[in-house]
Write an enzyme that holds these catalytic residues in place. Structure first.
Site, PDB file in Angstrom:
ATOM      1  N   GLY A  70       0.818  -1.208   0.000  1.00 31.92           N
ATOM      2  CA  GLY A  70       0.000   0.000   0.000  1.00 31.92           C
ATOM      3  C   GLY A  70       0.849   1.253   0.000  1.00 31.92           C
ATOM      4  O   GLY A  70       1.901   1.304   0.640  1.00 31.92           O
ATOM      5  N   LYS A  71       0.390   2.254  -0.711  1.00 30.89           N
ATOM      6  CA  LYS A  71       1.040   3.574  -0.695  1.00 30.89           C
ATOM      7  C   LYS A  71       0.232   4.430   0.282  1.00 30.89           C
ATOM      8  O   LYS A  71      -0.711   5.134  -0.098  1.00 30.89           O
ATOM      9  CB  LYS A  71       1.058   4.154  -2.109  1.00 30.89           C
ATOM     10  CG  LYS A  71       1.999   5.333  -2.296  1.00 30.89           C
ATOM     11  CD  LYS A  71       2.085   5.704  -3.775  1.00 30.89           C
ATOM     12  CE  LYS A  71       2.905   6.951  -4.022  1.00 30.89           C
ATOM     13  NZ  LYS A  71       4.340   6.765  -3.736  1.00 30.89           N
TER      14      LYS A  71
END
Length: 315
Positions: free
Chosen positions: A166-167
């Site tokens: 995930g960013k």
């Protein structure tokens, strides 16, 4: 433009929760949950002016899918589909096409909005898309001549602490601290190691190296690194050229004695590293592999490499 420079040109409008508003009206309440606790996800996407004068977004679909995946990892319910967000990005650029003569940087961000407070709160997800003209993140000189990097005293978080697929907004505090330490020490960028002491990634970029045998290496996705879209693009460019790449862990001193090091990322694009921890890398300038990647990448994003035409979504 360096990473500390202000934006030269910004969009007149911002897309917020399905509507376009003026830039100065793009405001959120001070009780926005993400402001207090960091629960948000975002993307950085570049649009390039192609060789025929059109504006094209680089790997838009993959970026928006990663945004959706990041939200899913964080248990954030997205109020828009991926297709709606892709179209919103394109429409924002269409409305601003005369502003971005050289291209644009898009920033879609989704975050928990205002309402209840506390770590257990579940508030509606807000979604915003902005755009501005952002030059070379590590400077045009850095792109041309290479930058100086420092191995950080900060460690990239463990994969059970840092949701690496995930960013996620809050996770970037780790990168901010590393970046600030490096810049205050007179360097351009920080390189973070994982908890075992192996090279992970830079504060905002993936890393590649070429050893003295000509073997190209980059840390594997089992390391605490972002699955970079530029990284993925470079892997394909290299493999399509017949070059062999190993996705393996390596130590910091492997960097010291290799022939080439370069960073990849949407903002940094392809940035050579000429020095790590005061050790010159190779000849102290971009090497042949780095130059090949730079040249091919920039041709691809500008629509001059037909085999990578699917990477471009024209505005």
């Amino acid at each position: 433009m360096s990473s500390t420079s202000s934006a030269v040109v910004r969009a007149d409008q911002i897309w917020i929760d399905g509507k376009f508003v003026k830039w100065d009206e793009g405001q959120m309440h001070v009780m926005t949950h993400a402001l207090h606790y960091g629960l948000g996800v975002f993307e950085g996407i570049r649009a390039y002016r192609t060789h025929d004068g059109r504006l094209a977004v680089f790997r838009l679909r993959e970026h928006i899918q990663r945004l959706m995946d990041s939200a899913h990892i964080c248990l954030m319910k997205m109020p828009f589909t991926a297709e709606q967000l892709e179209e919103a990005c394109l429409e924002l650029l269409r409305k601003q096409k005369d502003l971005f003569a050289n291209g644009a940087y898009l920033r879609p961000i989704a975050f928990m909005g205002d309402g209840a407070m506390g770590l257990g709160a579940v508030n509606p997800t807000r979604v915003v898309i902005t755009a501005w003209d952002w030059g070379a993140y590590l400077g045009e000189k850095g792109i041309r001549d290479g930058i100086r990097a420092k191995v950080s005293s900060f460690t990239r978080m463990h994969v059970n602490v840092n949701m690496v697929r995930g960013k996620i907004s809050g996770q970037y505090v780790n990168s901010i601290l590393a970046k600030r330490e490096a810049v205050l020490g007179g360097y351009d960028e920080a390189i973070l190691l994982d908890i075992s002491g192996f090279v992970a990634e830079a504060s905002g970029e993936n890393i590649f190296m070429v050893n003295k045998k000509g073997v190209i290496k980059t840390p594997p996705l089992s390391s605490p690194i972002l699955d970079g879209i530029t990284r993925d693009s470079v892997l394909r460019l290299l493999r399509d050229s017949g070059r062999y790449i190993e996705e393996v862990t390596f130590t910091r001193d492997a960097l010291y004695i290799c022939n080439e090091v370069f960073f990849t990322g949407t903002a940094a694009e392809i940035t050579p590293v000429r020095e790590v921890d005061n050790r010159q890398i190779g000849e102290g300038k971009p090497g042949p592999v780095t130059k090949f990647v730079q040249e091919t990448y920039f041709r691809a994003v500008r629509g001059q490499e037909p085999r990578y035409a699917e990477w471009l979504t024209y505005v």
